[in-house]
Design a protein around this motif. Sequence first.
Motif, PDB file in Angstrom:
ATOM      1  N   ALA A  22      -7.580   7.395  -5.029  1.00 39.75           N
ATOM      2  CA  ALA A  22      -6.958   7.762  -3.732  1.00 39.75           C
ATOM      3  C   ALA A  22      -5.647   8.176  -4.011  1.00 39.75           C
ATOM      4  O   ALA A  22      -5.285   9.275  -3.460  1.00 39.75           O
ATOM      5  CB  ALA A  22      -7.178   6.746  -2.662  1.00 39.75           C
ATOM      6  N   ALA A  25      -5.944  11.527  -5.893  1.00 43.16           N
ATOM      7  CA  ALA A  25      -6.437  12.806  -5.023  1.00 43.16           C
ATOM      8  C   ALA A  25      -5.287  13.089  -4.098  1.00 43.16           C
ATOM      9  O   ALA A  25      -5.067  14.252  -3.999  1.00 43.16           O
ATOM     10  CB  ALA A  25      -7.617  12.132  -4.216  1.00 43.16           C
ATOM     11  N   SER A  26      -4.677  12.183  -3.557  1.00 46.63           N
ATOM     12  CA  SER A  26      -3.504  12.405  -2.750  1.00 46.63           C
ATOM     13  C   SER A  26      -2.449  13.142  -3.331  1.00 46.63           C
ATOM     14  O   SER A  26      -1.808  14.489  -2.897  1.00 46.63           O
ATOM     15  CB  SER A  26      -2.785  11.123  -2.069  1.00 46.63           C
ATOM     16  OG  SER A  26      -1.972  11.512  -1.030  1.00 46.63           O
ATOM     17  N   LEU A  32     -11.222  13.430  -2.117  1.00 46.17           N
ATOM     18  CA  LEU A  32     -11.771  12.122  -2.864  1.00 46.17           C
ATOM     19  C   LEU A  32     -13.152  11.940  -2.153  1.00 46.17           C
ATOM     20  O   LEU A  32     -13.451  12.082  -1.136  1.00 46.17           O
ATOM     21  CB  LEU A  32     -11.092  10.780  -2.510  1.00 46.17           C
ATOM     22  CG  LEU A  32     -11.488   9.620  -3.084  1.00 46.17           C
ATOM     23  CD1 LEU A  32     -11.427   9.732  -4.692  1.00 46.17           C
ATOM     24  CD2 LEU A  32     -10.520   8.379  -2.831  1.00 46.17           C
ATOM     25  N   ALA A  74      -5.203  10.409   1.482  1.00 46.49           N
ATOM     26  CA  ALA A  74      -6.298  11.043   0.617  1.00 46.49           C
ATOM     27  C   ALA A  74      -7.288  11.577   1.790  1.00 46.49           C
ATOM     28  O   ALA A  74      -7.468  10.881   2.804  1.00 46.49           O
ATOM     29  CB  ALA A  74      -7.048  10.169  -0.247  1.00 46.49           C
TER      30      ALA A  74
END
Length: 140
Positions: A22, A25-26, A32, A74
């Motif tokens: 997460a 991805a963020s 995600l 995310a």
Amino acid sequence: MPGIIVGIDGSRTSDMAVAEAAVLASELGEKLHVVFGYEPYRGAAEIQDHRVALEEMGTEVGNRAISQARDVGAEVELKLIDRGPVDALIALADELDARMIVVGSYGDSPLKGAILGSTPHKLVHLSKRPVLVVHGDEES
């Protein structure tokens, strides 16, 4: 945006993998994809009951993972895939041209992983994509 794939199974190390995935991805601006791969036992008359129970489990642990991922900003979605975990993760990663696959591991030795066929061990050897294995101290 191809995204990052994270495999979940409800274990503590799975939660650790979601946390790491997460954040990645963020920070990378990637979506995600939280994946629960399951393959119902295929020999019993009770297969439908087994499938429903696995889907319910996947939804439960998936919703927990979604909440965890959203807490760090995310963009996330849950995928329940009716295939074994390794096949599900690789197939979706290939379909989406994902940046990487993230999974948790509670520390099987390489020999045990090779003999018993742990998901992380199989992914590292079978995936064409980078695989990030998040290690934990023990399985919960």
